[in-house]
Design a protein around this motif. Structure first.
Motif, PDB file in Angstrom:
ATOM      1  N   GLU A  52      13.648  89.740  17.642  1.00  0.00           N
ATOM      2  CA  GLU A  52      14.358  89.846  18.912  1.00  0.00           C
ATOM      3  C   GLU A  52      15.792  90.283  18.667  1.00  0.00           C
ATOM      4  N   ARG A  70      19.862  90.532  18.798  1.00  0.00           N
ATOM      5  CA  ARG A  70      21.061  89.716  18.925  1.00  0.00           C
ATOM      6  C   ARG A  70      22.193  90.631  19.405  1.00  0.00           C
ATOM      7  N   ARG A  73      19.961  95.096  22.208  1.00  0.00           N
ATOM      8  CA  ARG A  73      19.024  94.697  23.256  1.00  0.00           C
ATOM      9  C   ARG A  73      17.787  95.591  23.309  1.00  0.00           C
ATOM     10  N   ARG A 109      24.004  94.918  23.363  1.00  0.00           N
ATOM     11  CA  ARG A 109      24.358  94.033  24.468  1.00  0.00           C
ATOM     12  C   ARG A 109      25.812  94.298  24.848  1.00  0.00           C
ATOM     13  N   PRO A 122      27.603  81.919  17.477  1.00  0.00           N
ATOM     14  CA  PRO A 122      27.590  80.692  18.274  1.00  0.00           C
ATOM     15  C   PRO A 122      28.685  79.699  17.915  1.00  0.00           C
ATOM     16  N   TYR A 136      29.647  82.016  24.145  1.00  0.00           N
ATOM     17  CA  TYR A 136      28.493  82.613  23.474  1.00  0.00           C
ATOM     18  C   TYR A 136      27.527  83.169  24.514  1.00  0.00           C
ATOM     19  N   TYR A 137      27.024  84.361  24.284  1.00  0.00           N
ATOM     20  CA  TYR A 137      26.235  85.047  25.311  1.00  0.00           C
ATOM     21  C   TYR A 137      24.947  84.313  25.660  1.00  0.00           C
ATOM     22  N   ARG A 138      24.454  83.460  24.759  1.00  0.00           N
ATOM     23  CA  ARG A 138      23.230  82.694  25.049  1.00  0.00           C
ATOM     24  C   ARG A 138      23.544  81.325  25.648  1.00  0.00           C
ATOM     25  N   GLY A 139      24.828  81.043  25.844  1.00  0.00           N
ATOM     26  CA  GLY A 139      25.260  79.754  26.357  1.00  0.00           C
ATOM     27  C   GLY A 139      25.769  78.888  25.223  1.00  0.00           C
ATOM     28  N   ASP A 166      22.030  77.277  16.985  1.00  0.00           N
ATOM     29  CA  ASP A 166      22.196  77.276  18.439  1.00  0.00           C
ATOM     30  C   ASP A 166      20.921  76.889  19.173  1.00  0.00           C
ATOM     31  N   GLU A 167      19.812  76.674  18.420  1.00  0.00           N
ATOM     32  CA  GLU A 167      18.554  76.245  19.025  1.00  0.00           C
ATOM     33  C   GLU A 167      18.295  74.747  18.799  1.00  0.00           C
TER      34      GLU A 167
END
Length: 546
Positions: free
Chosen positions: A100, A102, A105, A121, A212, A232-235, A539-540
């Motif tokens: 995927e 990072r 995109r 992105r 992150p 951070y773009y993923r939160g 970050d997970e």
């Protein structure tokens, strides 16, 4: 485990303990300042402990985090282009299944077969608020060529910026269009600095990333404090603070730190995963996460040597090794696969394991007898024409790096073969390999090592792979040319065929499949065999209070 194997394990432990006591004394004298209990977040009475994770690592300096370039540890602060594992099938947005984006995109392969267009992105920013652009990608690629610390070859590709969020890469020889390791540097902070003084840039002491976690501070090269990137773009990550704590490169020291409550997890590359399993068995608060790795530890034969010229001998040695006993000695899980032959990440993740040869010592002796070897003087060691079956295994560095070799040595002795372990300095090792001056050597099953019996094969970036092992097979050379001449080759199918040839010709002896491992406290949640590269997955994860 046999009594012989148990005694070998006891000797190994004794040597480790003796070395460790000396190490502890030196480490205690050299350690600098220590983070406070609040910073570490490991005090059970600390209300903030649920939001802090302390990770023991081989290095804990800002420069280590930054200059590593392609190590998973760096992914705490810097993002790669992609994340995940290559399987080469399926997928979306131009990316393979299990990969995927990072920084990227979407990906588009262009008709020339060697150029890829990458769409970035637009919501990723450097930690100082400046947007990450395609110019950062090109800037970093341009730095790679002349600087060894970057661990990359800048001539492998040409990067062209089309606009702030789009760039192309044209690969000049085999490469990874979906690189999940390499990270990039901020051009707006570094472009005006002198590349000739790159090792001295202040940037390495206070890195500005885009991942992150943000760099906060470093203390006496003993630990580094990172905090969650709120933009951070993923939160924002659930774990609000990460402490990277120096463990001195010792599994035993790491274990003492863990038992003292000074850390929550130990970085996977601190030592033998089996050793972690042994240590975790003593304390139910800790868990070892293990997963196979797409590499196979092997003994490569020099087929020019008269001992190994006969394929019957090489097949006999494969039958003489008890890999289940070796797995037990190394504390690997009972269901850890015993694989025979080369493997790729795609084949591994598809579960395409080839069972290792059965342990058949009687059959091994029979094959050796057919090749003319017998115990004529009754000393337990095979001989032929007055020459004993004795060989030297060349090891780069110390034999202690491969504790399982003691088990293999004993197993070979049981069929009348004597293997002597010879550790040599890296430079001496490499010189002997290039000159073909060895009988056997520790190695892997990468295709170039067996396709080209020369010190150079026309591809400078692959010269280090060649072993002068005396093996020559035209079909293997053809398979290797497929890998070299295509940017993103059909690696799985090529390695399937290479595996079939390997199991027929036996130019090397497979021992064990590589492994990834992570030791962590039970309160650290989200870990599994898929996330043992903990820094790439921080970050997970989350922490549940005691």
């Amino acid at each position: 485990m046999s009594g012989q194997g148990s005694s070998l394990r006891t000797v190994s432990r004794a040597l480790v303990i003796r070395w460790f006591m000396a190490f502890v004394w030196v480490s205690a004298a050299c350690h600098g300042a220590d983070p406070s209990a609040d910073e570490l977040g490991t005090d059970p009475g600390n209300a903030d402990s649920a939001s802090t994770l302390t990770l023991l690592t081989l290095g804990a300096s800002a420069r280590h985090v930054t200059q590593a370039v392609n190590l998973p540890l760096q992914h705490l602060v810097f993002l790669p282009l992609f994340h995940g594992y290559h399987t080469g099938a399926g997928g979306t947005d131009g990316m393979p299944d299990m990969v995927e984006g990072r920084l990227v995109r979407r990906v588009e392969a262009l008709p020339d077969g060697v150029t890829w267009r990458y769409y970035m992105r637009t919501d990723v920013r450097w930690h100082d608020g400046v947007p990450v652009t395609a110019r950062d990608i090109k800037f970093t690629f341009d730095l790679y060529g002349p600087h060894a610390w970057a661990q990359r070859d800048g001539s492998r590709a040409t990067v062209v910026v089309e606009d702030d969020s789009t760039f192309t890469i044209t690969f000049h020889y085999r490469a990874e269009p979906f690189d999940t390791y390499t990270t990039f540097l901020p051009a707006h902070l570094l472009a005006d600095l002198d590349p000739g003084e790159i090792d001295e840039w202040d940037f390495w002491d206070r890195p500005v990333g885009n991942g992150p976690y943000r760099f906060v501070r470093e203390e006496s090269a003993a630990f580094v404090v990172l905090e969650a990137n709120q933009d951070y773009y993923r939160g924002p990550p659930a774990i609000e603070r990460v402490i990277l704590r120096l463990a001195g490169g010792s599994t035993e020291m790491a274990w003492l730190e863990l038992q003292a409550g000074n850390a929550d997890a130990a970085n996977w590359n601190l030592g033998q995963g089996g050793k972690f399993s042994e240590l975790a068995a003593r304390d139910s608060d800790y868990v070892v996460y293990t997963a196979p790795f797409a590499t196979v530890h092997t003994i490569v034969w020099n087929l020019r040597h008269p001992l190994f010229a006969d394929v019957r001998v090489r097949r006999a040695l494969a039958l003489a090794v008890n890999r289940a006993e070796l797995r037990e000695f190394l504390y690997k899980p009972p269901d850890f696969p015993l694989h025979d032959g080369p493997i790729t990440e795609g084949l591994l993740r598809a579960g395409e394991f080839v069972p290792a040869p059965p342990h058949l010592p009687d059959s091994a002796r029979s094959l050796l007898g057919l090749a003319g070897w017998g115990d004529t003087d009754g000393d337990g060691l095979l001989d032929r024409d007055g020459d004993p079956f004795r060989f030297e295994l060349l090891i780069r560095g110390s034999p202690s790096q491969f504790p399982g070799l003691m088990v293999v040595r004993e197993q070979l002795r049981r069929v009348g073969v004597q293997m002597e372990l010879r550790g040599v300095p890296p430079q001496t090792h490499d010189e002997r390999i290039w000159a073909g001056e060895f009988e056997a050597v520790m190695g892997g099953l990468d295709l170039p090592s067996f396709a080209h019996d020369t010190s150079a094969n026309g591809h400078p970036h692959r010269r280090r792979c060649c072993r002068r092992n005396g093996y020559s097979n035209p079909e293997v050379m053809t398979l290797d040319s497929i890998l070299v001449n295509r940017v993103w080759p059909p690696e799985d199918s090529v390695y399937r065929r290479w595996g079939e040839i390997f199991r027929r010709d036996r130019p090397a002896l497979t021992l064990e499949l590589g492994e990834r491992h992570m030791l962590a406290h039970r309160r650290v949640r989200g870990l599994s065999g898929e996330t043992v590269y903990i820094a790439s997955h921080m970050d997970e994860l989350w922490i549940e209070p005691d």
